[in-house]
Enzyme design. Structure first.
Site, mmCIF file in Angstrom:
data_model
loop_
_atom_site.group_PDB
_atom_site.id
_atom_site.type_symbol
_atom_site.label_atom_id
_atom_site.label_comp_id
_atom_site.label_asym_id
_atom_site.label_seq_id
_atom_site.Cartn_x
_atom_site.Cartn_y
_atom_site.Cartn_z
ATOM 1 N N GLU A 1 -15.133 1.121 -5.474
ATOM 2 C CA GLU A 1 -14.974 -0.326 -5.219
ATOM 3 C C GLU A 1 -16.256 -1.016 -5.656
ATOM 4 O O GLU A 1 -17.347 -0.610 -5.271
ATOM 5 C CB GLU A 1 -14.696 -0.541 -3.721
ATOM 6 C CG GLU A 1 -14.894 -1.953 -3.204
ATOM 7 C CD GLU A 1 -13.954 -2.995 -3.810
ATOM 8 O OE1 GLU A 1 -12.737 -2.835 -3.717
ATOM 9 O OE2 GLU A 1 -14.481 -3.986 -4.387
ATOM 10 N N ASP B 1 -5.956 -0.271 -7.379
ATOM 11 C CA ASP B 1 -5.579 -1.348 -6.463
ATOM 12 C C ASP B 1 -6.471 -2.550 -6.741
ATOM 13 O O ASP B 1 -7.408 -2.844 -6.001
ATOM 14 C CB ASP B 1 -5.745 -0.870 -5.020
ATOM 15 C CG ASP B 1 -5.344 -1.947 -4.035
ATOM 16 O OD1 ASP B 1 -4.766 -2.963 -4.472
ATOM 17 O OD2 ASP B 1 -5.630 -1.785 -2.834
ATOM 18 N N SER B 2 -6.175 -3.235 -7.811
ATOM 19 C CA SER B 2 -7.058 -4.323 -8.248
ATOM 20 C C SER B 2 -6.544 -5.667 -7.767
ATOM 21 O O SER B 2 -5.391 -5.808 -7.361
ATOM 22 C CB SER B 2 -7.109 -4.340 -9.771
ATOM 23 O OG SER B 2 -5.851 -4.711 -10.276
ATOM 24 N N SER B 3 -7.410 -6.650 -7.868
ATOM 25 C CA SER B 3 -6.938 -8.026 -7.729
ATOM 26 C C SER B 3 -6.354 -8.447 -9.081
ATOM 27 O O SER B 3 -6.078 -7.600 -9.929
ATOM 28 C CB SER B 3 -8.066 -8.945 -7.227
ATOM 29 O OG SER B 3 -9.268 -8.638 -7.869
ATOM 30 N N HIS C 1 0.817 -1.220 0.000
ATOM 31 C CA HIS C 1 0.000 0.000 0.000
ATOM 32 C C HIS C 1 0.850 1.269 0.000
ATOM 33 O O HIS C 1 0.536 2.249 -0.668
ATOM 34 C CB HIS C 1 -0.955 0.000 1.204
ATOM 35 C CG HIS C 1 -2.040 -1.031 1.071
ATOM 36 N ND1 HIS C 1 -2.361 -1.917 2.071
ATOM 37 C CD2 HIS C 1 -2.870 -1.320 0.029
ATOM 38 C CE1 HIS C 1 -3.350 -2.703 1.654
ATOM 39 N NE2 HIS C 1 -3.667 -2.362 0.425
ATOM 40 N N ASP D 1 -18.573 -0.034 -10.711
ATOM 41 C CA ASP D 1 -17.556 -0.525 -11.636
ATOM 42 C C ASP D 1 -16.529 0.581 -11.907
ATOM 43 O O ASP D 1 -16.884 1.662 -12.387
ATOM 44 C CB ASP D 1 -18.295 -0.933 -12.925
ATOM 45 C CG ASP D 1 -17.364 -1.549 -13.947
ATOM 46 O OD1 ASP D 1 -16.163 -1.215 -13.956
ATOM 47 O OD2 ASP D 1 -17.859 -2.357 -14.752
ATOM 48 N N GLY D 2 -15.271 0.288 -11.618
ATOM 49 C CA GLY D 2 -14.208 1.279 -11.792
ATOM 50 C C GLY D 2 -14.084 1.755 -13.227
ATOM 51 O O GLY D 2 -13.797 2.923 -13.488
ATOM 52 N N ASP E 1 -10.397 -2.694 0.900
ATOM 53 C CA ASP E 1 -9.921 -2.884 2.275
ATOM 54 C C ASP E 1 -9.527 -1.567 2.928
ATOM 55 O O ASP E 1 -9.436 -1.464 4.147
ATOM 56 C CB ASP E 1 -8.738 -3.868 2.286
ATOM 57 C CG ASP E 1 -7.685 -3.491 1.263
ATOM 58 O OD1 ASP E 1 -6.927 -2.541 1.497
ATOM 59 O OD2 ASP E 1 -7.624 -4.142 0.194
HETATM 60 N N1 SPD Z 1 -1.896 -11.526 -6.373
HETATM 61 C C1 SPD Z 1 -2.574 -10.615 -5.520
HETATM 62 C C2 SPD Z 1 -2.571 -9.198 -5.977
HETATM 63 C C3 SPD Z 1 -3.488 -8.375 -5.144
HETATM 64 C C4 SPD Z 1 -3.310 -6.919 -5.292
HETATM 65 N N2 SPD Z 1 -4.322 -6.120 -4.644
HETATM 66 C C5 SPD Z 1 -4.591 -6.416 -3.309
HETATM 67 C C6 SPD Z 1 -5.519 -5.459 -2.663
HETATM 68 C C7 SPD Z 1 -4.923 -4.885 -1.441
HETATM 69 N N3 SPD Z 1 -5.468 -3.645 -1.085
#
Ligand code: SPD
Length: 283
Positions: free
Chosen positions: A110, A159-161, A66, A141-142, A90
């Site tokens: 988010e 800050d995506s997955s 972060h 939706d971003g 988060d």
């Molecule tokens: N492989 C996991 C990558 C996740 C990145 N984003 C996580 C969100 C944390 N705020």
């Protein structure tokens, strides 16, 4: 001591690699509209947030991710006032952006409201960000939000997955074109851009794609043991300034509680090992 309960991360298993974390107990498990949301208490890494089987946050090392996502663009911009986090439900990236007195409005978009609620319940030290009066929350939706807000933001953190599931829309070229338009004329965006060890081709594609869109692009990284390969990087996408031009213009000293970021790390994080520089930048 033999631990009997293990969490196995379901992200790289098809490639024959897996990260395992010993857990004490599961604190939460629920299915949101978009994904599976789980929280564990781990043996040695504190609490851990997992989305669709992939580790997002541990109390142990989330600061490394972060801080670098937020302070690198903030310290590269001369006077960031209006900022945005896409994803990041988060609250961790938002918390870092709010450390700047110059910030007047901090937006977060988010898609999954449950992530925000779960974080408020289990990660209060991150989710405290949502209590700041400068914060404006958009649940949605971003990619859509970005299209609706042009020339608005001095700093954007995506800050995506990973690019599978709900975050899939946060990687294609048109999304980055929308980021470029949503930034002010000297705005800077950083986007979660995976591991230089495991996702070289993906990062190279992003890098080349973004060179056509922004005045300045680069890739930098942080070290984080609970993400695959122990490192994750970010695309640095800027409409004007490079990452060093405004560095050391004193704002670091107004920021408290930094555990990873400092001006030397800022500079060093853009220096890539030979194999990664070649694969990502072709030199
Ligand atoms: N492989 C996991 C990558 C996740 C990145 N984003 C996580 C969100 C944390 N705020």
């Amino acid at each position: 001591l033999a631990h009997t309960l293990w969490f196995n991360e379901n992200f790289e298993t098809d490639k024959g690699r897996m990260l395992s974390i010993a857990i004490k107990e599961q604190l939460y498990s629920g299915r949101s509209k978009y994904q599976q949301v789980d929280v564990y208490d781990t043996v040695s890494l504190g609490r851990m947030l997992v989305l669709d089987g992939v580790i997002m946050v541990t109390e142990f090392d989330n600061f490394a991710y972060h801080e670098m996502m937020a302070h690198v663009p903030m310290q590269s911009h001369p006077n960031p006032k209006k900022v945005l986090v896409i994803g990041g439900g988060d609250g961790g990236a938002l918390k870092e952006l709010l450390k700047y007195k110059s910030v007047e409005e901090a937006w977060i978009c988010e898609i999954d409201e449950d992530v925000i609620e779960v974080s408020k319940q289990f990660f209060p030290s991150l989710a405290e960000a949502f209590d700041d009066s400068r914060v404006k929350i958009n649940v949605g939706d971003g990619a859509v939000f970005m299209k609706e807000n042009q020339k608005q933001f001095d700093v954007i953190c995506v800050d995506s997955s990973d690019p599978i599931g709900p975050a899939e829309v946060l990687f294609p070229k048109d999304f980055y074109q929308d980021i470029q338009k949503a930034l002010t004329e000297d705005g800077i965006a950083t986007t979660q851009s995976e591991s230089m060890y495991y996702h070289k081709e993906f990062i190279n594609k992003l890098y080349l794609q973004n060179k056509d869109i922004f005045a300045y692009v680069d890739y930098y990284y942080t070290l984080i043991p609970t993400y695959p390969s122990g490192t994750i990087g970010y695309s640095f996408c800027s409409n004007k300034y490079g990452p060093m031009e405004n560095l050391n213009k004193s704002r670091t000293f107004e920021i408290k509680e930094l555990s990873y970021y400092n001006d030397e790390v800022h500079k060093a994080s853009f220096v890539l090992p030979g194999f990664a520089r070649k694969a990502i930048k072709g030199k």
